[in-house]
Write a protein that holds these residues in place. Structure first.
Motif, PDB file in Angstrom:
ATOM      1  N   VAL A 226      85.857 -55.030 -14.588  1.00  0.00           N
ATOM      2  CA  VAL A 226      86.720 -54.180 -13.760  1.00  0.00           C
ATOM      3  C   VAL A 226      86.605 -52.718 -14.206  1.00  0.00           C
ATOM      4  N   ALA A 227      86.544 -52.490 -15.524  1.00  0.00           N
ATOM      5  CA  ALA A 227      86.416 -51.124 -16.045  1.00  0.00           C
ATOM      6  C   ALA A 227      85.129 -50.475 -15.532  1.00  0.00           C
ATOM      7  N   VAL A 228      84.068 -51.264 -15.467  1.00  0.00           N
ATOM      8  CA  VAL A 228      82.797 -50.752 -14.942  1.00  0.00           C
ATOM      9  C   VAL A 228      82.910 -50.482 -13.444  1.00  0.00           C
ATOM     10  N   ASP A 229      83.602 -51.388 -12.740  1.00  0.00           N
ATOM     11  CA  ASP A 229      83.726 -51.292 -11.287  1.00  0.00           C
ATOM     12  C   ASP A 229      84.505 -50.038 -10.863  1.00  0.00           C
ATOM     13  N   VAL A 230      85.588 -49.704 -11.573  1.00  0.00           N
ATOM     14  CA  VAL A 230      86.405 -48.550 -11.177  1.00  0.00           C
ATOM     15  C   VAL A 230      85.665 -47.233 -11.393  1.00  0.00           C
ATOM     16  N   MET A 231      84.646 -47.245 -12.266  1.00  0.00           N
ATOM     17  CA  MET A 231      83.883 -46.021 -12.517  1.00  0.00           C
ATOM     18  C   MET A 231      83.015 -45.636 -11.320  1.00  0.00           C
ATOM     19  N   LYS A 232      82.916 -46.541 -10.325  1.00  0.00           N
ATOM     20  CA  LYS A 232      82.219 -46.197  -9.089  1.00  0.00           C
ATOM     21  C   LYS A 232      83.037 -45.195  -8.274  1.00  0.00           C
ATOM     22  N   VAL A 233      84.359 -45.187  -8.512  1.00  0.00           N
ATOM     23  CA  VAL A 233      85.258 -44.312  -7.760  1.00  0.00           C
ATOM     24  C   VAL A 233      85.829 -43.202  -8.634  1.00  0.00           C
ATOM     25  N   LEU A 234      86.238 -43.553  -9.860  1.00  0.00           N
ATOM     26  CA  LEU A 234      86.881 -42.596 -10.758  1.00  0.00           C
ATOM     27  C   LEU A 234      85.871 -41.944 -11.684  1.00  0.00           C
ATOM     28  N   SER A 235      86.160 -40.738 -12.105  1.00  0.00           N
ATOM     29  CA  SER A 235      85.259 -40.018 -13.015  1.00  0.00           C
ATOM     30  C   SER A 235      85.363 -40.585 -14.422  1.00  0.00           C
ATOM     31  N   ALA A 236      84.319 -40.343 -15.224  1.00  0.00           N
ATOM     32  CA  ALA A 236      84.313 -40.797 -16.615  1.00  0.00           C
ATOM     33  C   ALA A 236      85.477 -40.172 -17.377  1.00  0.00           C
ATOM     34  N   TYR A 237      85.794 -38.917 -17.060  1.00  0.00           N
ATOM     35  CA  TYR A 237      86.907 -38.208 -17.703  1.00  0.00           C
ATOM     36  C   TYR A 237      88.220 -38.946 -17.456  1.00  0.00           C
ATOM     37  N   THR A 238      88.452 -39.362 -16.232  1.00  0.00           N
ATOM     38  CA  THR A 238      89.678 -40.080 -15.875  1.00  0.00           C
ATOM     39  C   THR A 238      89.769 -41.405 -16.619  1.00  0.00           C
ATOM     40  N   VAL A 239      88.638 -42.111 -16.706  1.00  0.00           N
ATOM     41  CA  VAL A 239      88.603 -43.403 -17.392  1.00  0.00           C
ATOM     42  C   VAL A 239      88.907 -43.240 -18.879  1.00  0.00           C
ATOM     43  N   VAL A 240      88.254 -42.257 -19.514  1.00  0.00           N
ATOM     44  CA  VAL A 240      88.469 -42.020 -20.940  1.00  0.00           C
ATOM     45  C   VAL A 240      89.923 -41.647 -21.219  1.00  0.00           C
ATOM     46  N   LEU A 241      90.478 -40.803 -20.369  1.00  0.00           N
ATOM     47  CA  LEU A 241      91.859 -40.366 -20.536  1.00  0.00           C
ATOM     48  C   LEU A 241      92.812 -41.557 -20.434  1.00  0.00           C
ATOM     49  N   ALA A 242      92.550 -42.455 -19.506  1.00  0.00           N
ATOM     50  CA  ALA A 242      93.414 -43.631 -19.329  1.00  0.00           C
ATOM     51  C   ALA A 242      93.294 -44.588 -20.512  1.00  0.00           C
ATOM     52  N   ILE A 243      92.082 -44.788 -21.006  1.00  0.00           N
ATOM     53  CA  ILE A 243      91.868 -45.706 -22.127  1.00  0.00           C
ATOM     54  C   ILE A 243      92.598 -45.225 -23.379  1.00  0.00           C
ATOM     55  N   ASN A 244      92.810 -43.917 -23.483  1.00  0.00           N
ATOM     56  CA  ASN A 244      93.574 -43.383 -24.614  1.00  0.00           C
ATOM     57  C   ASN A 244      95.023 -43.861 -24.615  1.00  0.00           C
ATOM     58  N   MET A 245      95.452 -44.446 -23.500  1.00  0.00           N
ATOM     59  CA  MET A 245      96.815 -44.976 -23.416  1.00  0.00           C
ATOM     60  C   MET A 245      96.936 -46.358 -24.059  1.00  0.00           C
ATOM     61  N   GLU A 246      95.820 -46.939 -24.482  1.00  0.00           N
ATOM     62  CA  GLU A 246      95.841 -48.292 -25.049  1.00  0.00           C
ATOM     63  C   GLU A 246      96.856 -48.453 -26.191  1.00  0.00           C
ATOM     64  N   PRO A 247      96.867 -47.555 -27.201  1.00  0.00           N
ATOM     65  CA  PRO A 247      97.867 -47.716 -28.273  1.00  0.00           C
ATOM     66  C   PRO A 247      99.300 -47.646 -27.768  1.00  0.00           C
ATOM     67  N   VAL A 248      99.543 -46.781 -26.783  1.00  0.00           N
ATOM     68  CA  VAL A 248     100.901 -46.637 -26.245  1.00  0.00           C
ATOM     69  C   VAL A 248     101.344 -47.936 -25.585  1.00  0.00           C
ATOM     70  N   TYR A 249     100.500 -48.466 -24.688  1.00  0.00           N
ATOM     71  CA  TYR A 249     100.833 -49.713 -24.002  1.00  0.00           C
ATOM     72  C   TYR A 249     100.989 -50.857 -25.011  1.00  0.00           C
ATOM     73  N   GLY A 250     100.057 -50.922 -25.964  1.00  0.00           N
ATOM     74  CA  GLY A 250     100.076 -52.007 -26.952  1.00  0.00           C
ATOM     75  C   GLY A 250     101.320 -51.980 -27.822  1.00  0.00           C
ATOM     76  N   ILE A 251     101.700 -50.793 -28.302  1.00  0.00           N
ATOM     77  CA  ILE A 251     102.886 -50.655 -29.162  1.00  0.00           C
ATOM     78  C   ILE A 251     104.148 -51.003 -28.391  1.00  0.00           C
ATOM     79  N   LEU A 252     104.231 -50.578 -27.128  1.00  0.00           N
ATOM     80  CA  LEU A 252     105.399 -50.910 -26.301  1.00  0.00           C
ATOM     81  C   LEU A 252     105.482 -52.417 -26.047  1.00  0.00           C
ATOM     82  N   LEU A 253     104.345 -53.025 -25.736  1.00  0.00           N
ATOM     83  CA  LEU A 253     104.322 -54.476 -25.514  1.00  0.00           C
ATOM     84  C   LEU A 253     104.743 -55.223 -26.777  1.00  0.00           C
ATOM     85  N   ALA A 254     104.222 -54.777 -27.921  1.00  0.00           N
ATOM     86  CA  ALA A 254     104.534 -55.435 -29.195  1.00  0.00           C
ATOM     87  C   ALA A 254     106.022 -55.364 -29.493  1.00  0.00           C
TER      88      ALA A 254
END
Length: 291
Positions: A226-254
């Motif tokens: 899915v991450a590869v698929d969305v890059m057909k529409v979204l820019s690499a910059y947008t993808v990288v910026l979103a992936i930086n949210m991983e610790p935030v989402y993970g810490i909140l879930l935990a």
């Protein structure tokens, strides 16, 4: 729902899945090497099925396959140290330190590709070091987990940079297919050497089986496709910026799943916030510099 919004939602769902891997690492009772061994064989089979279904070629030459399998070793050790860090500390500490992956990648890329180190990346690196200092200062009881998580972050930065060599040559799913195969084989050899395989391999419990299947199919193979698929529409910059949210989402879930055991000191959250601010600032400054 328009296409752009749909892909943004899909991307953030994938990032939530990335953060959820740490939760699964704490829920699964198996030691980290065995957990990753199961994860990689499941991901390898699912990705192989995807390549077969899409009729995508996997023949890329023996030399290139061996090089990708070498990177797969790095991926395997990254995941083992990541899950081990979760087990000897907690999800919050591990994900907070994993935000430093950008720091390691910023220094590894110029070394591997023989490029000049950019002053912006040095500045971002110094800010991330400040954040890590704050985490160390206030969470010394988790020092083993912090060091293990930092090793994992270094390995994540390393395989990310190494993958850049091949990402323009081959499809990302093909790259991951060989890396998952390599990890499965290398961890299997390691388990044989330490006499875990074939007789002392721990049998997963019923709940472990469910969690491992989610980890291998949903959080690895599906999330990556899915991450590869969305890059057909979204820019690499947008993808990288979103992936930086991983610790935030993970810490909140935990915090919501495990409760009090994931509650950290104010200094920890300050340090994590400093690291995340630096990580988000990095692509913005690079974009500004290019303009």
């Amino acid at each position: 729902m328009n296409v752009l919004l749909k892909n943004h939602l899909k991307l953030h769902f994938v990032v939530i899945l990335y953060g959820f891997t740490a939760i699964l690492g704490k829920l699964i009772t198996l030691p980290a090497p065995q957990m990753v061994w199961y994860r990689m064989i499941i991901a390898f089979l699912v990705l192989g099925g995807y390549l077969w279904y899409k009729k995508m070629p996997i023949a890329i030459g023996t030399v290139n396959i061996l090089k990708l399998m070498g990177i797969g070793l790095v991926v395997a050790f990254h995941w083992i140290t990541f899950f081990h860090a979760v087990k000897i500390s907690n999800v919050s500490v591990t994900l907070g330190c994993m935000a430093s992956t950008t720091l390691f990648a910023s220094f590894l890329e110029p070394i591997i590709f023989r490029k000049r180190i950019k002053w912006i990346e040095v500045l971002i690196g110094l800010v991330i070091i400040l954040g890590l200092y704050l985490i160390f200062q206030f969470e010394l009881t988790y020092w083993k987990g912090i060091i293990t998580a930092l090793i994992s972050a270094f390995l994540a930065g390393l395989f990310t940079v190494l993958n850049k060599i091949y990402i323009d040559k081959y499809h990302p799913v093909t790259i991951s297919f060989y890396e998952m195969l390599s990890g499965f084989i290398s961890i299997g050899i390691f388990l044989i050497i330490i006499e875990v395989l074939p007789n002392n391999l721990l049998i997963p419990t019923n709940s472990d089986i469910i969690y491992i299947l989610i980890l291998g199919i949903v959080c690895t193979a599906y999330a990556f496709v899915v991450a590869v698929d969305v890059m057909k529409v979204l820019s690499a910059y947008t993808v990288v910026l979103a992936i930086n949210m991983e610790p935030v989402y993970g810490i909140l879930l935990a915090f919501f799943i495990f409760g009090q055991s994931e509650f950290m000191s104010a200094g920890f959250y300050l340090g994590t916030l400093v690291i995340l601010a630096a990580v988000f600032l990095h692509p913005i400054l690079l974009r500004f510099q290019k303009k």
